[in-house]
Design a protein around this motif. Structure first.
Motif, mmCIF file in Angstrom:
data_model
loop_
_atom_site.group_PDB
_atom_site.id
_atom_site.type_symbol
_atom_site.label_atom_id
_atom_site.label_comp_id
_atom_site.label_asym_id
_atom_site.label_seq_id
_atom_site.Cartn_x
_atom_site.Cartn_y
_atom_site.Cartn_z
ATOM 1 N N GLN A 358 0.836 -1.197 0.000
ATOM 2 C CA GLN A 358 0.000 0.000 0.000
ATOM 3 C C GLN A 358 0.878 1.256 0.000
ATOM 4 O O GLN A 358 1.979 1.265 0.542
ATOM 5 C CB GLN A 358 -0.922 0.002 1.223
ATOM 6 C CG GLN A 358 -1.784 -1.237 1.364
ATOM 7 C CD GLN A 358 -2.680 -1.466 0.163
ATOM 8 O OE1 GLN A 358 -3.264 -0.513 -0.358
ATOM 9 N NE2 GLN A 358 -2.787 -2.706 -0.275
ATOM 10 N N ALA A 359 0.386 2.305 -0.644
ATOM 11 C CA ALA A 359 1.160 3.546 -0.771
ATOM 12 C C ALA A 359 1.541 4.096 0.605
ATOM 13 O O ALA A 359 0.760 4.035 1.557
ATOM 14 C CB ALA A 359 0.365 4.585 -1.545
ATOM 15 N N SER A 361 2.832 7.540 2.519
ATOM 16 C CA SER A 361 2.917 8.993 2.367
ATOM 17 C C SER A 361 3.988 9.535 3.308
ATOM 18 O O SER A 361 3.901 9.373 4.528
ATOM 19 C CB SER A 361 1.560 9.638 2.670
ATOM 20 O OG SER A 361 1.638 11.044 2.534
ATOM 21 N N ASN A 364 4.528 14.622 2.043
ATOM 22 C CA ASN A 364 3.708 14.928 0.866
ATOM 23 C C ASN A 364 4.134 14.149 -0.373
ATOM 24 O O ASN A 364 3.762 14.507 -1.498
ATOM 25 C CB ASN A 364 3.731 16.427 0.559
ATOM 26 C CG ASN A 364 3.142 17.255 1.684
ATOM 27 O OD1 ASN A 364 2.161 16.840 2.318
ATOM 28 N ND2 ASN A 364 3.729 18.419 1.944
ATOM 29 N N ASN A 365 4.924 13.109 -0.200
ATOM 30 C CA ASN A 365 5.310 12.235 -1.308
ATOM 31 C C ASN A 365 4.670 10.862 -1.095
ATOM 32 O O ASN A 365 4.656 10.344 0.023
ATOM 33 C CB ASN A 365 6.834 12.065 -1.381
ATOM 34 C CG ASN A 365 7.519 13.362 -1.752
ATOM 35 O OD1 ASN A 365 7.125 14.034 -2.695
ATOM 36 N ND2 ASN A 365 8.549 13.722 -0.997
ATOM 37 N N SER A 366 4.150 10.293 -2.178
ATOM 38 C CA SER A 366 3.571 8.956 -2.111
ATOM 39 C C SER A 366 4.559 7.970 -2.720
ATOM 40 O O SER A 366 4.900 8.066 -3.897
ATOM 41 C CB SER A 366 2.243 8.912 -2.881
ATOM 42 O OG SER A 366 1.663 7.630 -2.791
ATOM 43 N N HIS A 368 5.947 3.815 -3.184
ATOM 44 C CA HIS A 368 5.419 2.464 -3.281
ATOM 45 C C HIS A 368 6.555 1.456 -3.151
ATOM 46 O O HIS A 368 7.620 1.630 -3.733
ATOM 47 C CB HIS A 368 4.691 2.264 -4.614
ATOM 48 C CG HIS A 368 3.473 3.117 -4.761
ATOM 49 N ND1 HIS A 368 2.215 2.702 -4.375
ATOM 50 C CD2 HIS A 368 3.330 4.382 -5.243
ATOM 51 C CE1 HIS A 368 1.345 3.664 -4.625
ATOM 52 N NE2 HIS A 368 1.994 4.699 -5.151
#
Length: 680
Positions: A358-359, A361, A364-366, A368
């Motif tokens: 799941q991503a 965070s 403010n960066n996502s 993976h």
């Protein structure tokens, strides 16, 4: 987020809409290009105005779809909560409208078009229908309707036509459309199940996170109460005792994740293994390696990487107690699961992989990540902690080099396979120096008069009297980097042998080139060295590449192939039809030959013949020669010759032979019937 069926359905509908709209721009461009080819690619004054009007209608629909795509991307998609069903309906209207316009083209022009134009028309519509499988897999009604509207009208018109060729093409179109319905149904089911599984996992992960937060809050309150109690009993002796305990604790904890370090986890695992052995119960050990973490560290910095590791630790901790989890190295974790059998361990490992995927965070960066998990069982595989860790690490490493990320349990067969592979790899490193590698050559003959015109160089390895097949040692050579040295040796040896063929001084030599070789900056220099040292005319050298290269760096591949062809060296596409190439790429690269894969030759009595004829048509349009591989019978040779194949290759004519054996095979083949006896 509450896990209700309505919420889950809304999420699934939104994700389906995102999938449908994700390729709107590319789909519109491809449709515009394909419709332009049909509208303007064939000169026919009788229906020129009809084609123009049809193309204009297509242009209008595509423009509206493009505007709808922009509206989706800029207005709808950024919203946190939107109506996924409405978005799918809006997309479906545009998609079906496009399909209807496609279907109208053969209805308007059927009586005027030639057989060639009709063939191109049904091929284009079949390609558009097949290409929509992945794009439209999120909605069954849209995808199946799109395919049927494209293919059924033109196929029916072909079937009821008076011309046999059109009847055959129409019949194939109907059969193809039926096949597409089944494949579309499976693709849609798989896609929707994947979307549903992902959203269920996200919901569960959010619930786990909330529960973990509540637990952390309770733990913090307990910790505060404990600190206050310590203040009340603040004596020098107690302070010294606490500091001593803290120092001992820190020596066993990883400072970043607060998990047990290697030493502490190994000691803890030893106790758990001994307890499992005494109680006659099972213990599972999971070895978890993060996929893609190095890229995050390199591109976003170690501070972000540390935050990611802390989040991964929290996610893993949701599946086990902290005192049974350890950090092994930078991005590797260990989890001990007492009283867990193999199925339970695999289920927990799969859940951990899903959670990590799941991503995340961070600032403010996502980001993976993925994960690969190897499993070892106590006492089945070992009761020693170090061996359990070694076995779980081994199976994880083996799994990591495959595209499959399913958790795998250690086995003795795997250990033996690794030992055998390592022995072969060590032997391969010395194979060139020990002169264990040698080349065999298989003739490629002209289909017209069966005279030999080229010989394919095939690498063989005699490993101390044991024959190792190329399908076994070539992947190892590619994985270990030895393929560059071996490839250069093959290229030099093949050019040197070909330059000394007195009996076939005009025959070409065909050499297979790995994608790793082709992408290497030194390959062109190695090619020049081989031609210069052997004195072989560049026109007599053919380089065979597989279609799979086109999925890699297309710009670099194009540059390398242009440099090769600038030297007048021919380029052949090997195993054509089994890879990933597109017609536009083949046309841009202007290859010289297309080799039809043996699987299609073996299947000539079924669907193979249709694919061979389609390949011949494509090759003719691209001005390429064709070579049929794997010809083993006279019947196959005669049939391929009748279909128009330029060259034939296979055991029917000759098996691969060493260079010195070619002298015994130098008599020209005068006819197809006698070729087998002469080859023997």
């Amino acid at each position: 987020m509450t896990n209700t069926s309505a919420d889950l359905r809304a999420l699934n509908s939104q994700d389906a809409a995102k999938l449908l709209y994700s390729n709107t721009g590319a789909a519109c461009l491809i449709t515009l290009a394909s419709s332009s080819v049909l509208a303007f690619g064939f000169a026919n004054p009788d229906i020129y105005i009809i084609k123009q009007a049809w193309w204009f209608c297509m242009l209008v629909v595509l423009a509206l779809r493009f505007v709808d795509g922009l509206y989706w991307r800029r207005i709808i998609k950024p919203q946190q909560d939107f109506d996924g069903d409405a978005a799918q309906v809006r997309f479906g209207i545009g998609c079906i409208a496009t399909a209807i316009i496609w279907a109208a083209f053969p209805l308007l022009t059927f009586s005027y078009v030639t057989l060639l134009e009709f063939s191109v028309m049904i091929i284009v519509l079949s390609s558009m229908a097949a290409g929509g499988q992945s794009v439209l897999a999120a909605n069954a009604r849209i995808s199946i309707s799109y395919a049927l509207i494209l293919l059924v009208p033109i196929s029916i018109m072909g079937v009821i036509s008076d011309e046999n060729h059109r009847v055959m093409l129409g019949s194939l179109g109907l059969v193809f459309s039926i096949g597409l319905v089944f494949t579309y149904s499976k693709a849609v089911q798989f896609t929707l199940d994947s979307i549903n599984t992902r959203n269920v996992n996200m919901t569960m992960s959010e619930q786990l996170r909330q529960e973990k937060q509540q637990l952390d809050k309770v733990n913090q309150e307990l910790s505060d109460a404990y600190d206050k109690l310590n203040i009340v009993n603040n004596t020098l002796e107690e302070q010294v005792s606490k500091r001593t305990e803290k120092i001992a604790q820190l020596s066993y904890l990883d400072p970043l994740t607060q998990l047990m370090n290697r030493k502490a986890f190994t000691q803890s695992l030893s106790k758990l293994a001994a307890r499992a052995e005494q109680s006659n119960s099972e213990l599972a050990l999971l070895f978890i390696d993060l996929d893609g973490f190095k890229k995050i560290n390199d591109t976003m910095g170690h501070q972000v990487g540390d935050s990611v590791l802390q989040e991964v630790t929290r996610r893993i901790s949701a599946f086990s107690d902290d005192n049974k989890i350890g950090r092994w190295t930078g991005d590797e974790f260990l989890v001990a699961l007492p009283y867990s059998d193999a199925p339970t361990a695999k289920a927990i490992a799969s859940a951990i992989i899903t959670s990590i995927s799941q991503a995340i965070s961070v600032n403010n960066n996502s980001v993976h990540l993925g994960a690969t998990v190897g499993i070892a069982m106590c006492p089945e595989h070992s009761t020693e902690a170090t061996e359990l860790i070694q076995f779980a690490d081994l199976v994880m490493s083996e799994q990591k080099v495959t595209p499959d990320r399913t958790p795998v349990i250690f086995s003795n067969e795997l250990q033996q396979r690794v030992i055998d592979t390592q022995a072969i790899l060590e032997g391969l490193q010395q194979a060139t120096g020990r002169r264990q590698l040698y080349l065999c050559y298989q003739p490629i003959v002209s289909a017209k008069d069966t005279s030999f015109c080229a010989f394919e160089a095939l690498l063989r390895w005699d490993f101390d009297g044991r024959f190792i097949g190329p399908d076994q040692f070539i992947p190892l050579a590619e994985k270990s980097g030895l393929i560059k040295e071996m490839g250069a040796w093959v290229l030099n040896r093949a050019c040197m042998d070909a330059s000394q063929w007195q009996y076939a001084h005009d025959a070409a030599v065909s050499v297979n080139v790995s994608i790793i070789q082709l992408m290497d900056d030194s390959f062109i220099r190695a090619l020049d060295n081989a031609l210069r040292s052997s004195g072989l005319a560049p026109e007599r050298l053919h380089l065979e590449i597989t279609e799979s290269i086109f999925v890699d760096n297309k710009i670099k591949i194009k540059q390398q192939l242009e440099a090769i062809q600038a030297r007048k060296v021919h380029v052949s596409i090997d195993d054509f039809g089994t890879g990933y190439s597109s017609l536009s790429q083949l046309q841009t690269l202007s290859v010289n030959q297309v080799k039809i894969d043996k699987s299609f030759i073996d299947n000539m009595h079924n669907n193979g013949e249709a694919i061979i004829r389609a390949t011949l048509f494509i090759a003719s349009e691209l001005n390429c020669k064709t070579v049929a591989e794997g010809v083993e019978t006279l019947e196959q040779a005669l049939a391929l010759k009748a279909m128009g194949v330029d060259y034939l290759q296979g055991f029917y004519f000759a098996k691969p032979m060493r260079n010195e054996q070619l002298i015994e095979w130098q008599n020209p083949i005068t006819d197809t019937t006698a070729s087998s006896a002469q080859a023997k």
